[in-house]
Design a protein around this motif. Sequence first.
Motif, short mmCIF file in Angstrom:
data_model
loop_
_atom_site.label_atom_id
_atom_site.label_comp_id
_atom_site.label_asym_id
_atom_site.label_seq_id
_atom_site.Cartn_x
_atom_site.Cartn_y
_atom_site.Cartn_z
N PRO A 101 0.83 -1.21 0.00
CA PRO A 101 0.00 0.00 0.00
C PRO A 101 0.86 1.26 0.00
O PRO A 101 2.00 1.28 0.49
CB PRO A 101 -0.79 -0.11 1.31
CG PRO A 101 -0.74 -1.55 1.69
CD PRO A 101 0.57 -2.05 1.18
N GLY A 145 -6.38 -4.65 -3.69
CA GLY A 145 -6.56 -3.21 -3.69
C GLY A 145 -6.57 -2.60 -5.08
O GLY A 145 -6.24 -3.24 -6.08
N HIS A 219 -4.59 -0.85 0.71
CA HIS A 219 -4.46 -2.29 0.53
C HIS A 219 -3.39 -2.58 -0.53
O HIS A 219 -3.18 -1.79 -1.45
CB HIS A 219 -5.80 -2.90 0.09
CG HIS A 219 -6.90 -2.67 1.07
ND1 HIS A 219 -7.01 -3.35 2.26
CD2 HIS A 219 -7.96 -1.81 1.03
CE1 HIS A 219 -8.07 -2.94 2.92
NE2 HIS A 219 -8.67 -2.01 2.20
#
Length: 239
Positions: A101, A145, A219
């Motif tokens: 992330p 993500g 994420h």
Amino acid sequence: MPLHIAFRDPAALRARCEVSTVRTTRPEETSHEPGAVVPTGQWRPMADADIRAVTAPRRPLDSTLVEIVQPSYRGGLPLEDLPRSLGDPDAVYLGQALAKPDMITTTENYATGRLLGLHLDNWDKLPYAEKHTGRRRLCLNLGPGTRYIILGNIDAQAVCRAVHPADSTQRYPHTDDYRSYVASGRSIRVFRIRLAPGEGYVAPTEYLLHDGSTEAENHPSAAAFWLGRWPCGILPSLA
């Protein structure tokens, strides 16, 4: 040829794309290689002029186009086999990469342990005169993500001419050309395109400055990559 994006709906492109400029990294930014090119981080929405600037010409060369796509893929199927149904059975599977992330850029130089920043690929090892004919890269965001592809608006041949005016035609355009270009005070605009899980792009990463990003995302994001020759429009478009 500069950055050209194949799209049908300007509003759909505008909804997932932002614009910024670039800089070179400072010595204290040890996560990246010295002098790497990175976005300034001052992202803004696309203006009408930006839409016009990236609009592809009437008869584009497929090998220089960017497309935002949604490949048909069902989880659990071998990723190596995906291109058989996507228009280029000879495409080469390059593997997967996991981005943590909140990464400004995602590609690491494994020899140094530092991030490359925005860069050129060189799988096809093409000289100046042929640089625009290379294979394009297909990327599929596997999630969990959201991630981004960042693309520069000036192509490798133009940058090579600017940095090496005396002998550009004898050279192999390189990431270092872009670093020299930006370090000399010249400007490059970059476009950041959002890709949710299951979405992807086809882009001439041998020809345009680029890298992935998960900046401000909470994420990680895994992505799968292939290198091939996909005719424009053969994959379902998201823009």
